[in-house]
Design a protein around this motif. Structure first.
Motif, PDB file in Angstrom:
ATOM      1  N   ASP A  80       0.842  -1.208   0.000  1.00  0.00           N
ATOM      2  CA  ASP A  80       0.000   0.000   0.000  1.00  0.00           C
ATOM      3  C   ASP A  80       0.872   1.251   0.000  1.00  0.00           C
ATOM      4  O   ASP A  80       1.999   1.260   0.486  1.00  0.00           O
ATOM      5  CB  ASP A  80      -0.983  -0.006   1.172  1.00  0.00           C
ATOM      6  N   GLU A  81       0.302   2.312  -0.545  1.00  0.00           N
ATOM      7  CA  GLU A  81       1.046   3.559  -0.755  1.00  0.00           C
ATOM      8  C   GLU A  81       1.572   4.155   0.546  1.00  0.00           C
ATOM      9  O   GLU A  81       2.713   4.624   0.604  1.00  0.00           O
ATOM     10  CB  GLU A  81       0.161   4.576  -1.472  1.00  0.00           C
ATOM     11  N   ALA A  82       0.777   4.127   1.608  1.00  0.00           N
ATOM     12  CA  ALA A  82       1.200   4.733   2.875  1.00  0.00           C
ATOM     13  C   ALA A  82       2.425   4.021   3.453  1.00  0.00           C
ATOM     14  O   ALA A  82       3.362   4.667   3.930  1.00  0.00           O
ATOM     15  CB  ALA A  82       0.053   4.720   3.881  1.00  0.00           C
ATOM     16  N   THR A  83       2.412   2.701   3.403  1.00  0.00           N
ATOM     17  CA  THR A  83       3.556   1.929   3.910  1.00  0.00           C
ATOM     18  C   THR A  83       4.798   2.210   3.084  1.00  0.00           C
ATOM     19  O   THR A  83       5.885   2.440   3.630  1.00  0.00           O
ATOM     20  CB  THR A  83       3.236   0.421   3.892  1.00  0.00           C
ATOM     21  N   LEU A  84       4.644   2.200   1.758  1.00  0.00           N
ATOM     22  CA  LEU A  84       5.779   2.443   0.880  1.00  0.00           C
ATOM     23  C   LEU A  84       6.310   3.861   1.064  1.00  0.00           C
ATOM     24  O   LEU A  84       7.524   4.066   1.148  1.00  0.00           O
ATOM     25  CB  LEU A  84       5.381   2.193  -0.574  1.00  0.00           C
ATOM     26  N   LEU A  85       5.419   4.835   1.158  1.00  0.00           N
ATOM     27  CA  LEU A  85       5.847   6.215   1.367  1.00  0.00           C
ATOM     28  C   LEU A  85       6.640   6.354   2.662  1.00  0.00           C
ATOM     29  O   LEU A  85       7.694   7.001   2.696  1.00  0.00           O
ATOM     30  CB  LEU A  85       4.651   7.166   1.380  1.00  0.00           C
ATOM     31  N   ASN A  86       6.173   5.718   3.721  1.00  0.00           N
ATOM     32  CA  ASN A  86       6.878   5.762   5.000  1.00  0.00           C
ATOM     33  C   ASN A  86       8.276   5.151   4.875  1.00  0.00           C
ATOM     34  O   ASN A  86       9.258   5.726   5.350  1.00  0.00           O
ATOM     35  CB  ASN A  86       6.066   5.034   6.076  1.00  0.00           C
ATOM     36  N   ASP A  87       8.373   3.979   4.227  1.00  0.00           N
ATOM     37  CA  ASP A  87       9.666   3.314   4.061  1.00  0.00           C
ATOM     38  C   ASP A  87      10.622   4.142   3.206  1.00  0.00           C
ATOM     39  O   ASP A  87      11.800   4.287   3.539  1.00  0.00           O
ATOM     40  CB  ASP A  87       9.487   1.928   3.449  1.00  0.00           C
ATOM     41  N   VAL A  88      10.106   4.682   2.105  1.00  0.00           N
ATOM     42  CA  VAL A  88      10.946   5.490   1.216  1.00  0.00           C
ATOM     43  C   VAL A  88      11.390   6.761   1.932  1.00  0.00           C
ATOM     44  O   VAL A  88      12.562   7.137   1.866  1.00  0.00           O
ATOM     45  CB  VAL A  88      10.207   5.818  -0.099  1.00  0.00           C
ATOM     46  N   GLN A  89      10.479   7.414   2.646  1.00  0.00           N
ATOM     47  CA  GLN A  89      10.824   8.641   3.356  1.00  0.00           C
ATOM     48  C   GLN A  89      11.913   8.386   4.397  1.00  0.00           C
ATOM     49  O   GLN A  89      12.863   9.175   4.522  1.00  0.00           O
ATOM     50  CB  GLN A  89       9.598   9.257   4.025  1.00  0.00           C
ATOM     51  N   GLU A  90      11.797   7.287   5.122  1.00  0.00           N
ATOM     52  CA  GLU A  90      12.803   6.941   6.131  1.00  0.00           C
ATOM     53  C   GLU A  90      14.176   6.735   5.485  1.00  0.00           C
ATOM     54  O   GLU A  90      15.191   7.229   5.977  1.00  0.00           O
ATOM     55  CB  GLU A  90      12.360   5.677   6.869  1.00  0.00           C
ATOM     56  N   PHE A  91      14.210   6.018   4.372  1.00  0.00           N
ATOM     57  CA  PHE A  91      15.472   5.767   3.663  1.00  0.00           C
ATOM     58  C   PHE A  91      16.048   7.074   3.117  1.00  0.00           C
ATOM     59  O   PHE A  91      17.238   7.360   3.298  1.00  0.00           O
ATOM     60  CB  PHE A  91      15.227   4.763   2.531  1.00  0.00           C
ATOM     61  N   VAL A  92      15.211   7.870   2.466  1.00  0.00           N
ATOM     62  CA  VAL A  92      15.659   9.139   1.893  1.00  0.00           C
ATOM     63  C   VAL A  92      16.169  10.073   2.995  1.00  0.00           C
ATOM     64  O   VAL A  92      17.213  10.713   2.836  1.00  0.00           O
ATOM     65  CB  VAL A  92      14.531   9.793   1.065  1.00  0.00           C
ATOM     66  N   ASP A  93      15.465  10.137   4.117  1.00  0.00           N
ATOM     67  CA  ASP A  93      15.913  10.984   5.229  1.00  0.00           C
ATOM     68  C   ASP A  93      17.311  10.587   5.694  1.00  0.00           C
ATOM     69  O   ASP A  93      18.146  11.446   5.981  1.00  0.00           O
ATOM     70  CB  ASP A  93      14.925  10.909   6.398  1.00  0.00           C
ATOM     71  N   ASP A  94      17.566   9.274   5.757  1.00  0.00           N
ATOM     72  CA  ASP A  94      18.889   8.800   6.162  1.00  0.00           C
ATOM     73  C   ASP A  94      19.954   9.251   5.162  1.00  0.00           C
ATOM     74  O   ASP A  94      21.021   9.745   5.548  1.00  0.00           O
ATOM     75  CB  ASP A  94      18.882   7.273   6.299  1.00  0.00           C
ATOM     76  N   LEU A  95      19.661   9.114   3.864  1.00  0.00           N
ATOM     77  CA  LEU A  95      20.645   9.510   2.853  1.00  0.00           C
ATOM     78  C   LEU A  95      20.813  11.020   2.785  1.00  0.00           C
ATOM     79  O   LEU A  95      21.914  11.505   2.507  1.00  0.00           O
ATOM     80  CB  LEU A  95      20.253   8.944   1.485  1.00  0.00           C
ATOM     81  N   LEU A  96      19.746  11.776   3.062  1.00  0.00           N
ATOM     82  CA  LEU A  96      19.866  13.231   3.141  1.00  0.00           C
ATOM     83  C   LEU A  96      20.790  13.629   4.290  1.00  0.00           C
ATOM     84  O   LEU A  96      21.654  14.509   4.144  1.00  0.00           O
ATOM     85  CB  LEU A  96      18.489  13.875   3.327  1.00  0.00           C
ATOM     86  N   GLU A  97      20.613  12.976   5.429  1.00  0.00           N
ATOM     87  CA  GLU A  97      21.442  13.267   6.597  1.00  0.00           C
ATOM     88  C   GLU A  97      22.911  12.957   6.331  1.00  0.00           C
ATOM     89  O   GLU A  97      23.803  13.670   6.785  1.00  0.00           O
ATOM     90  CB  GLU A  97      20.938  12.447   7.790  1.00  0.00           C
ATOM     91  N   ARG A  98      23.165  11.904   5.570  1.00  0.00           N
ATOM     92  CA  ARG A  98      24.545  11.520   5.237  1.00  0.00           C
ATOM     93  C   ARG A  98      25.163  12.420   4.160  1.00  0.00           C
ATOM     94  O   ARG A  98      26.366  12.356   3.910  1.00  0.00           O
ATOM     95  CB  ARG A  98      24.582  10.074   4.723  1.00  0.00           C
ATOM     96  N   GLY A  99      24.307  13.197   3.475  1.00  0.00           N
ATOM     97  CA  GLY A  99      24.786  14.035   2.386  1.00  0.00           C
ATOM     98  C   GLY A  99      24.885  13.298   1.060  1.00  0.00           C
ATOM     99  O   GLY A  99      25.479  13.805   0.105  1.00  0.00           O
ATOM    100  N   TRP A 100      24.309  12.125   0.982  1.00  0.00           N
ATOM    101  CA  TRP A 100      24.361  11.331  -0.247  1.00  0.00           C
ATOM    102  C   TRP A 100      23.280  11.756  -1.234  1.00  0.00           C
ATOM    103  O   TRP A 100      23.412  11.554  -2.431  1.00  0.00           O
ATOM    104  CB  TRP A 100      24.217   9.841   0.061  1.00  0.00           C
ATOM    105  N   LEU A 101      22.179  12.325  -0.714  1.00  0.00           N
ATOM    106  CA  LEU A 101      21.101  12.871  -1.533  1.00  0.00           C
ATOM    107  C   LEU A 101      20.865  14.310  -1.097  1.00  0.00           C
ATOM    108  O   LEU A 101      21.210  14.685   0.017  1.00  0.00           O
ATOM    109  CB  LEU A 101      19.781  12.099  -1.321  1.00  0.00           C
ATOM    110  N   SER A 102      20.252  15.080  -2.000  1.00  0.00           N
ATOM    111  CA  SER A 102      19.837  16.433  -1.649  1.00  0.00           C
ATOM    112  C   SER A 102      18.553  16.756  -2.415  1.00  0.00           C
ATOM    113  O   SER A 102      18.215  16.094  -3.395  1.00  0.00           O
ATOM    114  CB  SER A 102      20.928  17.453  -1.980  1.00  0.00           C
ATOM    115  N   TYR A 103      17.863  17.767  -1.939  1.00  0.00           N
ATOM    116  CA  TYR A 103      16.678  18.277  -2.630  1.00  0.00           C
ATOM    117  C   TYR A 103      17.045  19.545  -3.363  1.00  0.00           C
ATOM    118  O   TYR A 103      17.781  20.382  -2.849  1.00  0.00           O
ATOM    119  CB  TYR A 103      15.573  18.641  -1.618  1.00  0.00           C
TER     120      TYR A 103
END
Length: 108
Positions: A80-103
């Motif tokens: 379901d979309e809500a579960t996937l969004l939560n999982d993706v957001q958690e992963f993206v937040d981790d990579l943002l914190e590491r500086g591996w991704l940016s917005y």
């Protein structure tokens, strides 16, 4: 829309044979654990991303925001979309914190 970009200083590659083997096992109903399918080389250190992490990483090419990444992943995974969004957001937040991704901010 805020678009996700990979850090251009990170060297990376998709391990295509390994990725296909993981997909085949997943489709056969087998456990896939956390076997790496994408390799990142960061400051001389090698990191592996599992299938979902690697797919997220690949989709963060500067053309999509997080909702578009989730939309693309929903085509591949029966979740379901809500579960996937939560999982993706958690992963993206981790990579943002590491500086591996940016917005990047875009008005498109």
């Amino acid at each position: 829309m805020k678009r996700l970009h990979r850090n251009p200083d990170i060297v990376w590659r998709v391990e295509k044979r390994r990725q296909q083997a993981v997909i085949d096992r997943l489709e056969a109903g087998e456990e896939i654990d956390d076997e790496g399918t994408v390799i990142l080389l960061i400051s001389g250190m090698m990191h592996q991303l599992n299938l979902l992490g690697g797919m997220i990483w690949t989709l963060c090419d500067g053309s999509r925001g997080i909702k578009q990444v989730v939309s693309e992943l929903q085509k591949e995974f029966d979740v379901d979309e809500a579960t996937l969004l939560n999982d993706v957001q958690e992963f993206v937040d981790d990579l943002l914190e590491r500086g591996w991704l940016s917005y990047d901010q875009s008005t498109n």
